[in-house]
Scaffold this motif. Sequence first.
Motif, mmCIF file in Angstrom:
data_model
loop_
_atom_site.group_PDB
_atom_site.id
_atom_site.type_symbol
_atom_site.label_atom_id
_atom_site.label_comp_id
_atom_site.label_asym_id
_atom_site.label_seq_id
_atom_site.Cartn_x
_atom_site.Cartn_y
_atom_site.Cartn_z
ATOM 1 N N LEU A 21 0.832 -1.221 0.000
ATOM 2 C CA LEU A 21 0.000 0.000 0.000
ATOM 3 C C LEU A 21 0.863 1.266 0.000
ATOM 4 O O LEU A 21 0.565 2.257 -0.682
ATOM 5 C CB LEU A 21 -0.920 -0.026 1.213
ATOM 6 N N LEU A 22 1.936 1.257 0.760
ATOM 7 C CA LEU A 22 2.815 2.440 0.827
ATOM 8 C C LEU A 22 3.468 2.698 -0.517
ATOM 9 O O LEU A 22 3.562 3.855 -0.967
ATOM 10 C CB LEU A 22 3.881 2.215 1.902
ATOM 11 N N VAL A 23 3.920 1.616 -1.177
ATOM 12 C CA VAL A 23 4.533 1.782 -2.499
ATOM 13 C C VAL A 23 3.529 2.322 -3.497
ATOM 14 O O VAL A 23 3.838 3.195 -4.336
ATOM 15 C CB VAL A 23 5.121 0.462 -2.972
ATOM 16 N N THR A 24 2.281 1.826 -3.394
ATOM 17 C CA THR A 24 1.233 2.307 -4.319
ATOM 18 C C THR A 24 0.960 3.789 -4.127
ATOM 19 O O THR A 24 0.822 4.563 -5.082
ATOM 20 C CB THR A 24 -0.044 1.496 -4.107
ATOM 21 N N ILE A 25 0.854 4.221 -2.882
ATOM 22 C CA ILE A 25 0.578 5.641 -2.600
ATOM 23 C C ILE A 25 1.700 6.528 -3.101
ATOM 24 O O ILE A 25 1.466 7.576 -3.718
ATOM 25 C CB ILE A 25 0.343 5.829 -1.090
ATOM 26 N N VAL A 26 2.902 6.114 -2.860
ATOM 27 C CA VAL A 26 4.058 6.913 -3.336
ATOM 28 C C VAL A 26 4.054 7.001 -4.845
ATOM 29 O O VAL A 26 4.322 8.060 -5.429
ATOM 30 C CB VAL A 26 5.353 6.302 -2.798
ATOM 31 N N THR A 27 3.755 5.869 -5.486
ATOM 32 C CA THR A 27 3.721 5.862 -6.957
ATOM 33 C C THR A 27 2.666 6.809 -7.485
ATOM 34 O O THR A 27 2.888 7.574 -8.447
ATOM 35 C CB THR A 27 3.472 4.445 -7.476
ATOM 36 N N LEU A 28 1.480 6.807 -6.865
ATOM 37 C CA LEU A 28 0.409 7.719 -7.301
ATOM 38 C C LEU A 28 0.804 9.193 -7.113
ATOM 39 O O LEU A 28 0.517 10.050 -7.942
ATOM 40 C CB LEU A 28 -0.870 7.392 -6.539
ATOM 41 N N ILE A 29 1.439 9.465 -6.011
ATOM 42 C CA ILE A 29 1.855 10.863 -5.760
ATOM 43 C C ILE A 29 2.864 11.328 -6.801
ATOM 44 O O ILE A 29 2.784 12.437 -7.325
ATOM 45 C CB ILE A 29 2.432 10.986 -4.332
ATOM 46 N N VAL A 30 3.809 10.460 -7.125
ATOM 47 C CA VAL A 30 4.827 10.821 -8.127
ATOM 48 C C VAL A 30 4.194 11.049 -9.477
ATOM 49 O O VAL A 30 4.523 12.010 -10.194
ATOM 50 C CB VAL A 30 5.903 9.736 -8.174
#
Length: 491
Positions: free
Chosen positions: A17-26
């Motif tokens: 989930l953390l990786v997904t959120i970071v990816t979306l923000i980028v």
Amino acid sequence: MLLKKYMKTRRKVKILLLVTIVTLIVITCIILLGSSGQNGATVERLLDERFIQRAYQPQSEQQQQPKEQAMVLQSHREHGVIVPEKYDEQKIKSRIIQNRLQQVKQQQQQQHENAAEQMRTTMEAVATAVHIFYTAPVPWYKSKKPPQPQPEHPNDVALPLTTPKPVKVLNTAFYPALGLYKPSAKLLGQHFENIRSCGIGVLILNFVRPSDPALLHQIIEMAPQHNLSVTFELSVAGNRSVEFVHQQLQDIAGYIELPGFYRVWSQSRGALLPVLYVSNAYKLSESLGRQLCRPPEAPAEELPEKRIGHGDMGSLRRVLDAFYIGHIRLKSHADVLRRLCFDGFYSKLPSNGAVFASTWKNWSYLKSYALSYKMLFVPTVGPGFAERNKFPRHGDIQRHRSNGRYYGVAWRTAILNHVGFINIASYNNWPDGSQIEEVAPRAGFLDYNPGSRTKYLDLTAHWVGNFLKTRQEAAGAAAQNCYELLNNTIC
């Protein structure tokens, strides 16, 4: 099924989930920067450049400049940040100096153009009724006593060990354009040409014994070459003896026959007579002054030939028969000169209000008094007066020039009173500060600014022209008589 297979623990789920959120923000940031980065930079640049342009560009140029050229200035940026211009003091000073030099060049060019377009005001005609005081040589320095040494104690008296020598001090408030000159043939020619160009016809020289006979002869011989004449001003005092005045008149008699000496025609005496000014005439005693009275029984043609004792009536007239004009200061002095048989009187001090005779508003009374007794009143006009200590009992008699207005009021008053002669004090009396000669701007000295070096020569030519015009109009209206020297004639 894949999630269950690979994420059997809660820890793996959190990491995903953390990786997904970071990816979306980028991804979101990339999209936003890609869509609005160029427009934002343009808006920022427009705001900055337009503000600078409005602040530093003149309003007239802003109105004429099209909108497409609004982005003219290019500001220096580092990493997207506007960097202000560095303050260089040396560059600013050099730019200021260049601007000042450019202004001076423009002013000099404009002055040269004005000088080429507007020549000096000159008079072609010469008025023999306008006389000017001329000083030769000029006493440039005066002696001043050095201060006494101060005592060490208040009750002591300081006694100098040696007699202190007087110190020479430059005695002028203005500085001449020709420097501290001495009389020479070239200098006299230049002065006489300036005087003639003003329309002045007669020079008044101070005659004091012992004087320089060679210089006086040179001036009288050079004057006719410039269409000028010369007369003398005697200086007498109450303590002078009759023999002293006799000797002065005998010395002057040697100059009378020279072609350059000024003379007028006397109808009553039937002869050409010189015009002589007598300074401090009001100080003459009754016994001395009465000798100017003309004995009625003596024929006019016999006067220059006879010489009689100084105790006889009319002896001074028989030494030298002339038209004597005496110097007055107070109201009562006019009556004194009438009783002493003077032919006229003049006001010598060009300081309005210092004494009665030099006050402009009193000239109408003096003119009426002179006409009542068939005498001549000669007012003296001057551009100003800068000698403070000449008459200390009258206080400060210095008169400022006021950019030529003081000179103009004096001339206008004299012209409106329809006088026969007008004296000008002076051409080059630098110690009195009453000169009209060219002056040079110099630190520590006064000058003629605003105006040119020949400012008062031009003003003199202007007022002499007005004086001649007024005399011609009065002659046409028959408003003058021979006591006002029409055609150099005196009754």
